[in-house]
Scaffold this motif. Structure first.
Motif, PDB file in Angstrom:
ATOM      1  N   ILE A   1      12.064  -7.624   4.001  1.00  0.00           N
ATOM      2  CA  ILE A   1      10.277  -8.369   3.922  1.00  0.00           C
ATOM      3  C   ILE A   1      10.038  -8.538   2.976  1.00  0.00           C
ATOM      4  O   ILE A   1       9.375  -8.237   1.868  1.00  0.00           O
ATOM      5  CB  ILE A   1       9.723  -8.028   5.325  1.00  0.00           C
ATOM      6  N   GLU A   2       9.582 -10.321   2.706  1.00  0.00           N
ATOM      7  CA  GLU A   2       8.986 -11.076   1.705  1.00  0.00           C
ATOM      8  C   GLU A   2       7.104 -11.009   1.973  1.00  0.00           C
ATOM      9  O   GLU A   2       6.782 -11.055   2.952  1.00  0.00           O
ATOM     10  CB  GLU A   2       9.392 -12.377   2.057  1.00  0.00           C
ATOM     11  N   TYR A   3       6.391 -10.212   1.253  1.00  0.00           N
ATOM     12  CA  TYR A   3       5.232  -9.816   1.135  1.00  0.00           C
ATOM     13  C   TYR A   3       4.656 -10.057  -0.024  1.00  0.00           C
ATOM     14  O   TYR A   3       5.063  -9.871  -1.003  1.00  0.00           O
ATOM     15  CB  TYR A   3       4.566  -8.371   1.645  1.00  0.00           C
ATOM     16  N   LYS A   4       3.332 -10.498  -0.284  1.00  0.00           N
ATOM     17  CA  LYS A   4       2.267 -10.661  -0.609  1.00  0.00           C
ATOM     18  C   LYS A   4       1.804  -9.149  -1.117  1.00  0.00           C
ATOM     19  O   LYS A   4       0.862  -8.575  -0.364  1.00  0.00           O
ATOM     20  CB  LYS A   4       1.505 -11.720  -1.111  1.00  0.00           C
ATOM     21  N   TYR A   5       1.551  -8.635  -2.368  1.00  0.00           N
ATOM     22  CA  TYR A   5       1.225  -7.235  -2.864  1.00  0.00           C
ATOM     23  C   TYR A   5       0.019  -7.952  -3.207  1.00  0.00           C
ATOM     24  O   TYR A   5      -0.115  -8.351  -3.993  1.00  0.00           O
ATOM     25  CB  TYR A   5       1.984  -6.493  -3.490  1.00  0.00           C
ATOM     26  N   ILE A   6      -1.566  -6.939  -2.961  1.00  0.00           N
ATOM     27  CA  ILE A   6      -2.758  -6.908  -3.890  1.00  0.00           C
ATOM     28  C   ILE A   6      -3.613  -6.128  -3.918  1.00  0.00           C
ATOM     29  O   ILE A   6      -3.344  -4.613  -2.630  1.00  0.00           O
ATOM     30  CB  ILE A   6      -3.679  -7.782  -2.579  1.00  0.00           C
ATOM     31  N   GLU A   7      -3.755  -5.582  -5.201  1.00  0.00           N
ATOM     32  CA  GLU A   7      -3.884  -4.329  -5.982  1.00  0.00           C
ATOM     33  C   GLU A   7      -5.506  -4.436  -5.526  1.00  0.00           C
ATOM     34  O   GLU A   7      -6.418  -5.215  -6.129  1.00  0.00           O
ATOM     35  CB  GLU A   7      -3.532  -4.496  -7.562  1.00  0.00           C
ATOM     36  N   GLU A   8      -6.543  -3.044  -5.346  1.00  0.00           N
ATOM     37  CA  GLU A   8      -7.667  -2.649  -4.947  1.00  0.00           C
ATOM     38  C   GLU A   8      -7.965  -1.988  -5.723  1.00  0.00           C
ATOM     39  O   GLU A   8      -7.471  -1.343  -6.629  1.00  0.00           O
ATOM     40  CB  GLU A   8      -7.592  -1.702  -3.976  1.00  0.00           C
ATOM     41  N   ASP A   9      -9.144  -2.497  -6.317  1.00  0.00           N
ATOM     42  CA  ASP A   9      -9.575  -1.358  -6.879  1.00  0.00           C
ATOM     43  C   ASP A   9     -10.856  -1.446  -6.348  1.00  0.00           C
ATOM     44  O   ASP A   9     -11.608  -1.126  -5.638  1.00  0.00           O
ATOM     45  CB  ASP A   9     -10.669  -2.628  -8.091  1.00  0.00           C
ATOM     46  N   LEU A  10     -10.746   0.912  -6.475  1.00  0.00           N
ATOM     47  CA  LEU A  10     -11.326   1.577  -5.300  1.00  0.00           C
ATOM     48  C   LEU A  10     -12.167   2.101  -5.934  1.00  0.00           C
ATOM     49  O   LEU A  10     -12.673   1.744  -4.706  1.00  0.00           O
ATOM     50  CB  LEU A  10     -10.292   3.162  -5.373  1.00  0.00           C
TER      51      LEU A  10
ATOM     52  N   GLU B   1       6.069 -17.126   8.053  1.00  0.00           N
ATOM     53  CA  GLU B   1       5.490 -16.152   8.030  1.00  0.00           C
ATOM     54  C   GLU B   1       4.482 -15.101   6.212  1.00  0.00           C
ATOM     55  O   GLU B   1       4.970 -15.586   6.169  1.00  0.00           O
ATOM     56  CB  GLU B   1       5.797 -14.220   8.608  1.00  0.00           C
ATOM     57  N   GLU B   2       3.393 -14.819   7.189  1.00  0.00           N
ATOM     58  CA  GLU B   2       2.118 -14.641   5.545  1.00  0.00           C
ATOM     59  C   GLU B   2       2.303 -12.413   6.116  1.00  0.00           C
ATOM     60  O   GLU B   2       1.774 -11.869   7.450  1.00  0.00           O
ATOM     61  CB  GLU B   2       1.631 -14.931   5.886  1.00  0.00           C
ATOM     62  N   VAL B   3       3.117 -12.266   5.323  1.00  0.00           N
ATOM     63  CA  VAL B   3       2.797 -10.483   5.160  1.00  0.00           C
ATOM     64  C   VAL B   3       1.822 -10.430   4.089  1.00  0.00           C
ATOM     65  O   VAL B   3       2.700 -10.201   2.305  1.00  0.00           O
ATOM     66  CB  VAL B   3       3.840  -9.828   5.223  1.00  0.00           C
ATOM     67  N   LEU B   4       0.604  -9.521   3.920  1.00  0.00           N
ATOM     68  CA  LEU B   4      -0.363  -9.085   2.536  1.00  0.00           C
ATOM     69  C   LEU B   4      -0.226  -7.783   2.529  1.00  0.00           C
ATOM     70  O   LEU B   4      -0.221  -7.168   3.704  1.00  0.00           O
ATOM     71  CB  LEU B   4      -1.275  -9.094   3.170  1.00  0.00           C
ATOM     72  N   VAL B   5      -0.025  -6.940   1.914  1.00  0.00           N
ATOM     73  CA  VAL B   5      -0.114  -5.962   1.492  1.00  0.00           C
ATOM     74  C   VAL B   5      -1.441  -4.970   0.732  1.00  0.00           C
ATOM     75  O   VAL B   5      -1.223  -5.676  -0.780  1.00  0.00           O
ATOM     76  CB  VAL B   5       0.667  -5.127   1.011  1.00  0.00           C
ATOM     77  N   PHE B   6      -2.613  -4.835   1.188  1.00  0.00           N
ATOM     78  CA  PHE B   6      -3.491  -4.520  -0.272  1.00  0.00           C
ATOM     79  C   PHE B   6      -3.877  -2.342  -0.078  1.00  0.00           C
ATOM     80  O   PHE B   6      -3.228  -2.034   0.866  1.00  0.00           O
ATOM     81  CB  PHE B   6      -5.013  -4.167   1.131  1.00  0.00           C
ATOM     82  N   GLY B   7      -3.253  -2.296  -1.490  1.00  0.00           N
ATOM     83  CA  GLY B   7      -2.837  -1.461  -1.735  1.00  0.00           C
ATOM     84  C   GLY B   7      -3.653  -0.731  -2.839  1.00  0.00           C
ATOM     85  O   GLY B   7      -4.362  -1.236  -3.980  1.00  0.00           O
ATOM     86  N   ALA B   8      -2.819   0.356  -3.893  1.00  0.00           N
ATOM     87  CA  ALA B   8      -3.867   0.926  -5.203  1.00  0.00           C
ATOM     88  C   ALA B   8      -2.321   1.135  -5.787  1.00  0.00           C
ATOM     89  O   ALA B   8      -1.066   1.775  -4.980  1.00  0.00           O
ATOM     90  CB  ALA B   8      -4.669   1.582  -4.561  1.00  0.00           C
ATOM     91  N   TRP B   9      -1.762   0.975  -7.014  1.00  0.00           N
ATOM     92  CA  TRP B   9      -0.661   1.107  -7.769  1.00  0.00           C
ATOM     93  C   TRP B   9      -0.522   2.681  -7.457  1.00  0.00           C
ATOM     94  O   TRP B   9       1.002   2.964  -7.561  1.00  0.00           O
ATOM     95  CB  TRP B   9      -0.654   0.939  -8.675  1.00  0.00           C
ATOM     96  N   GLY B  10      -0.921   3.703  -8.019  1.00  0.00           N
ATOM     97  CA  GLY B  10      -1.122   5.242  -7.857  1.00  0.00           C
ATOM     98  C   GLY B  10      -0.680   5.697  -6.329  1.00  0.00           C
ATOM     99  O   GLY B  10      -0.514   6.856  -6.056  1.00  0.00           O
ATOM    100  N   SER B  11      -0.942   5.067  -5.272  1.00  0.00           N
ATOM    101  CA  SER B  11      -1.476   5.788  -3.865  1.00  0.00           C
ATOM    102  C   SER B  11      -0.049   5.731  -3.136  1.00  0.00           C
ATOM    103  O   SER B  11       0.801   4.328  -3.074  1.00  0.00           O
ATOM    104  CB  SER B  11      -1.809   4.081  -3.588  1.00  0.00           C
TER     105      SER B  11
END
Length: 232
Positions: A28-37, A3-13
């Protein structure tokens, strides 16, 4: 096929951290992607074209937006460590209070901490009256949550549930807001149950591992919103 699990987020959110907390609780294993808001990525705009906000969970190419919606999706997709109760009434109750936190508590807390920092500067006396009114409103809202805890360890009972995760804004971020703004809202004298719950909540491994550094958060909010209403 993995399974591919991605999370788009921001560090302080607190909203994207909710998603990570739920995934960690369920293992659940996932890949975190930090967004520049301030400069949102094409991927975020692709996966959440309506609101263009974080968090977004992408599961095998399918995006799910809005933190509370994502929490329910996670619970329905991965059955281990359920975060919603089995009983229909209790499930509805958890959803109600989670929505209450997002729609009522957060705006009131921000108003109490930084309300006078937004818009045109008001004369001092009027600002003080509005600040006192905002603090009173927060106190009334927190009392509802204090009552809802009853004698339970967590809102979810003996284990962390969806409402506990949704209340991360109260359990961790509220203390940050208080220190950054100099406004005291959650006191042990008034809200002993909420304070005990917050202490328990932040010590849970899956929660503790997904809390941003407190000092960094405080500096961020001071830089963004100023010292707060207490200094007016």
């Amino acid at each position: 096929m993995a399974e591919e699990v991605l999370v788009f987020g921001a560090w302080g959110s607190p909203f994207s951290r909710r998603v990570e907390m739920a995934l960690k609780l369920k293992g659940i294993e996932y890949k975190y992607i930090e967004e520049d808001l301030t400069n949102k990525s094409p991927s975020l705009l692709k996966y959440n074209p309506v609101h263009k906000k974080i968090p977004v969970l992408v599961h095998n190419g399918k995006p799910v937006a809005e933190s509370l919606v994502i929490l329910e999706y996670i619970d329905e997709t991965w059955k281990d460590h359920p975060i919603l109760p089995k009983d229909p009434y209790e499930r509805a109750n958890a959803r109600f209070w989670a929505k209450f936190i997002d729609e009522k508590c957060l705006s009131a807390i921000f108003k109490a901490c930084w309300g006078a920092c937004w818009g045109e500067e008001k004369e001092h006396e009027k600002a003080e009256i509005e600040h006192e009114k905002a603090v009173k409103e927060v106190s009334e809202l927190l009392q509802f949550l204090e009552n809802e805890l009853k004698e339970k360890r967590y809102f979810g009972g003996e284990t962390v549930g969806l409402l506990d995760i949704a209340a991360n804004t109260i359990g961790y971020w509220l203390g940050v807001f208080e220190e950054a703004s100099g406004v005291e809202l959650l006191t042990r004298e008034k809200f002993s149950k909420l304070c005990n719950w917050a202490n328990e909540f932040v010590c849970v491994t899956a929660i503790k591992e997904n809390l941003p550094p407190r000092d960094k958060l405080i500096a961020y909010f001071r830089n963004r919103f100023g010292a707060g209403n207490a200094s007016k």
